[in-house]
Every structure is written in structure tokens, then in C-alpha cells.
Design an enzyme around this catalytic site. Structure first.
Site, mmCIF file in Angstrom:
data_model
loop_
_atom_site.group_PDB
_atom_site.id
_atom_site.type_symbol
_atom_site.label_atom_id
_atom_site.label_comp_id
_atom_site.label_asym_id
_atom_site.label_seq_id
_atom_site.Cartn_x
_atom_site.Cartn_y
_atom_site.Cartn_z
ATOM 1 C CG ASP A 9 7.289 -2.913 1.570
ATOM 2 O OD1 ASP A 9 6.791 -1.690 1.776
ATOM 3 O OD2 ASP A 9 7.233 -3.565 0.233
ATOM 4 C CG ASP A 109 3.669 -2.822 -0.666
ATOM 5 O OD1 ASP A 109 3.520 -1.748 -0.157
ATOM 6 O OD2 ASP A 109 4.382 -3.453 -1.284
ATOM 7 C CD GLU A 110 5.282 0.503 3.561
ATOM 8 O OE1 GLU A 110 5.614 0.560 2.249
ATOM 9 O OE2 GLU A 110 5.524 1.745 4.407
#
Ligand code: DCP
Ligand code: CA
Ligand code: CA
Length: 361
Positions: A9, A109-110
Site C-alpha cells: 500500500d 494504491d494497493e
């Protein structure tokens, strides 16, 4: 047994992205805003950097509230720039895909990585790999992220959350229950304030307490789906597989050398297995490649790489092997490094079935 699985993340993503293109922002509170346009200050905070978080700013907060919190400091309020963030996100995930063939992109974002094949179930090895991935992301892109490693996705995500910012945390096999027991229930991902409040009303505030509640009680309170989720999550037993969505943009294979070396013949010999393996994957997927690169990880965990583009898309093992040798030779000529791990990647893939390409003939 599944695992290990990693959750990657990116730290304070949109705000960190703004710091990356303007490093002078780093010392100031940075607030990335979704301006609604009704008045100059209407809208909400998308995210902010840690300087702003220390002063109380949070994602989802109205912009004017953030402005009041930051009125005496030199804060930067910037609009979201999705296109720019998306480009960075793709580059981060492309690095992640060098470390596992099975990467599930969960949000901008992960991502989750299934590390079983890459480390053969060895969590120490998984930790080394993820340290090296973090170094590559920092070195090649300039972003920090937090990575959690555990036996399943949910635990890996919790470990990543725990280690923020710029962290790396492993929940070692066998320690899952001890890890979970003292945590407040709202640290389970996807458990919001309302769920936590209803649990508190039946005397449950920690994950350990939640794990002792009868599943039927939880189903009665929250319905089948959420009830079961809470039951399995609290016991660390929610084992959803990592699922890659869409077509692979690249295929890679990496091995650990018998010892660190920069002897090209020695490396090439050990690399033969990687090339054969990779070629088998190429044929089984029925794809052609145009790009080939060799990735080396040095004794001190630096990632180095060299790439070549083929004049035309190819499926041949000779092309693959020649290109890999060429990359390795260039890499060793240019850099005074001893390699500990070496991998080969093919990219710019095109399908053999269905879409045919003129360049193939
Ligand atoms: N985001 C948003 N609105 C929210 C939450 C997030 O617009 N309410 C956007 C901005 C974030 C990005 O999604 O940068 C990723 O969300 P995260 O929840 O991962 O939060 P951050 O990356 O900002 O911070 P952290 O360091 O805690 O991961
Ligand atoms: Ca994040
Ligand atoms: Ca996230």
C-alpha cells in the site's frame, strides 16, 4: 496451506505524489483536495501528508475544516490530478509484478502479491523479497510504501497498515492469533464505526473477544455475509486467494544464485533453467514477446536491470536466450556489482491466439 501473501500500500499516496514532483512541499502540510466548485472552499480532503495529519487533517474532511486547522501554517492545498497518480500507480505495480506472477490490483494504491511460488512458503525469503521490492520502488520511482506479509490477504493488509509509513512487517506463521487478539475490532479492514459500535453493545471490543462469539450470533446481528466475514476475519481464517485480473503484461522468473558472483559464465549457466522455465510459460500462454530484461539483485539488495527490445515479436527460445545474455553482459560491463539473485522478464506481450500481428510473420 496458502501463503505467504503480501499487501503493498503506497503511503499517503496522492500527497506523496505531489511531494515527488515538488520536493519543496515535503516540509509543509500538503492537502490534496476534491474541489466541488460550489465555492472556492467547498469539497473534501482526498488525502494529506503526515505533516498535515499531525495537525489533525484527515481524508474525507471538509476542505474548510482543514483550512481552519492549518490557518497559521504554510500549507499547500492542491487539486487531485488523477492522470498523474494513475501513471505512478502503474509503474509501482509493474515493479510488484517483477516479484510475483500473481498480483491482484485492489485499488489505485494497493495490491496483493501471492509469494508462494517466489519463495516456496519460506517467510524469511518473502521478507527479503519484499524489502528488495520496497527498495526498487523507492529507487526507481521515488515513492515509499508499506508492505505486510502474512498467511492471507486480510492479515497482510493489517500488517501493512500497522507498519505505516514506509514499513515492512511479517506476521510469522503460528503467531496470527496472538497478533489479532488484543486489536480493537475496527482495525479489521472494512470494519467501520457502526459495526464496531454494535459489537461494543454486545460487549465485544477486541478481535480476541470477537473470535469467541458464536458465528450464529454474528449472523443474527449482521446477516450472513458480514457475520461470516467477522467470524473468519477475527480468527485469521479468511483465506481468499490472490486473483490476478486481466492479462499479464509481463512474465518473469527469478532465482537465487548458489553464491553471490559477477562471473558471467557461471550466471549464464544457472540462468539456463530460468530461461527454459520462462519459455515454457510463454508457450503455455501462447504469447509473443518484444521486450526482454534481466533483473539482478545485488548482495546489498539493490535492484539493477537491463532491457532490450527485439526487432519483432518472438516466441523462440534462442531469441530469449540471446537477449538475456546480452542484457546480462551489458549489466555486468557497466556496473561493478556481484549478483545474489537473477531473473529474466519478458514484456510487450502480444497474444498468439486470435489477434495476430503482421510483425510475427
Ligand atoms: N482517497 C480519497 N478519499 C478517501 C480515501 C482515499 O480520495 N476518503 C484517495 C487518496 C489516497 C488514495 O485514495 O491517497 C489511497 O487511499 P489510502 O486509504 O490508502 O490512504 P493514503 O494512501 O492517502 O494514506 P495511507 O498512508 O494511510 O495509506
Ligand atoms: Ca495508501
Ligand atoms: Ca490503500
Amino acid at each position: 496451506m496458502r501463503g505467504p501473501v503480501a499487501c503493498l500500500d503506497i503511503d499517503y499516496f496522492f500527497a506523496q505524489a505531489e511531494e515527488l514532483r515538488d520536493p519543496s512541499l515535503k516540509s509543509r502540510p500538503v492537502v490534496v483536495c476534491v474541489f466541488s466548485g460550489r465555492t472556492p472552499d467547498s469539497g473534501v480532503v482526498s488525502t494529506c501528508n503526515y505533516v498535515a495529519r499531525k495537525l489533525g487533517v484527515r481524508s474525507g474532511m471538509p476542505i474548510n475544516r482543514a483550512k481552519r486547522l492549518l490557518q497559521n501554517v504554510d500549507a499547500a492545498f492542491l487539486p487531485v490530478d488523477m492522470e498523474y497518480y494513475r501513471g505512478l500507480s502503474e509503474r509501482v505495480f509493474a515493479v510488484a509484478e517483477r516479484f510475483s506472477d500473481v498480483v491482484e490490483i485492489a485499488s489505485i494504491d494497493e495490491a496483493f502479491l501471492d509469494l508462494k511460488a517466489a519463495c516456496g512458503g519460506d517467510y524469511g525469503e518473502a521478507l527479503q523479497l519484499m524489502r528488495s521490492m520496497k527498495d526498487s520502488i523507492a529507487g526507481e520511482i521515488g515513492l515509499t510504501c508499506s508492505v505486510g506479509v502474512a498467511k492471507n490477504k486480510l492479515l497482510a493488509k493489517m500488517a501493512s497498515d500497522d507498519s505505516k509509513p514506509n514499513g515492512l512487517k511479517v506476521i510469522w506463521p503460528g503467531t496470527e492469533k496472538d497478533y489479532l487478539a488484543p486489536k480493537p475490532v475496527d482495525e479489521i479492514p472494512y470494519v467501520g464505526k457502526k459495526t464496531a459500535e454494535r459489537l461494543r453493545s454486545i460487549g465485544v471490543s477486541t478481535v480476541g473477544e470477537l473470535a469467541r462469539v458464536e458465528p450464529s450470533t454474528l449472523v443474527g446481528l449482521f446477516g450472513y455475509r458480514v457475520g461470516h466475514f467477522l467470524h473468519l476475519a477475527s480468527r485469521g481464517e479468511l483465506d481468499e486467494p490472490v486473483i490476478r485480473r486481466g492479462e499479464a503484461k509481463q512474465i518473469s522468473r527469478i532465482i537465487t544464485l548458489k553464491s553471490a558472483t559477477r562471473d558471467i559464465d557461471e550466471i549464464l549457466q544457472q540462468l539456463r533453467r530460468v530461461v527454459n522455465d520462462l519459455h515454457a510459460r510463454i508457450l503455455s500462454k501462447g504469447v509473443f514477446f518484444e521486450g526482454v530484461s534481466v533483473i539482478g539483485i545485488t548482495k546489498d539488495m539493490q535492484t539493477v536491470s537491463r532491457s532490450v527490445l527485439m526487432p519483432r515479436a518472438s516466441q523462440s527460445i534462442e531469441d530469449l536466450s540471446d537477449a538475456a545474455s546480452q542484457c546480462l553482459r551489458e549489466l555486468l560491463d557497466k556496473l561493478n556489482v556481484e549478483l545474489r539473485r537473477v531473473g529474466v522478464k519478458v514484456y510487450k506481450l502480444s497474444g498468439a491466439k486470435g489477434q495476430s500481428r503482421l510483425t510475427q510473420f
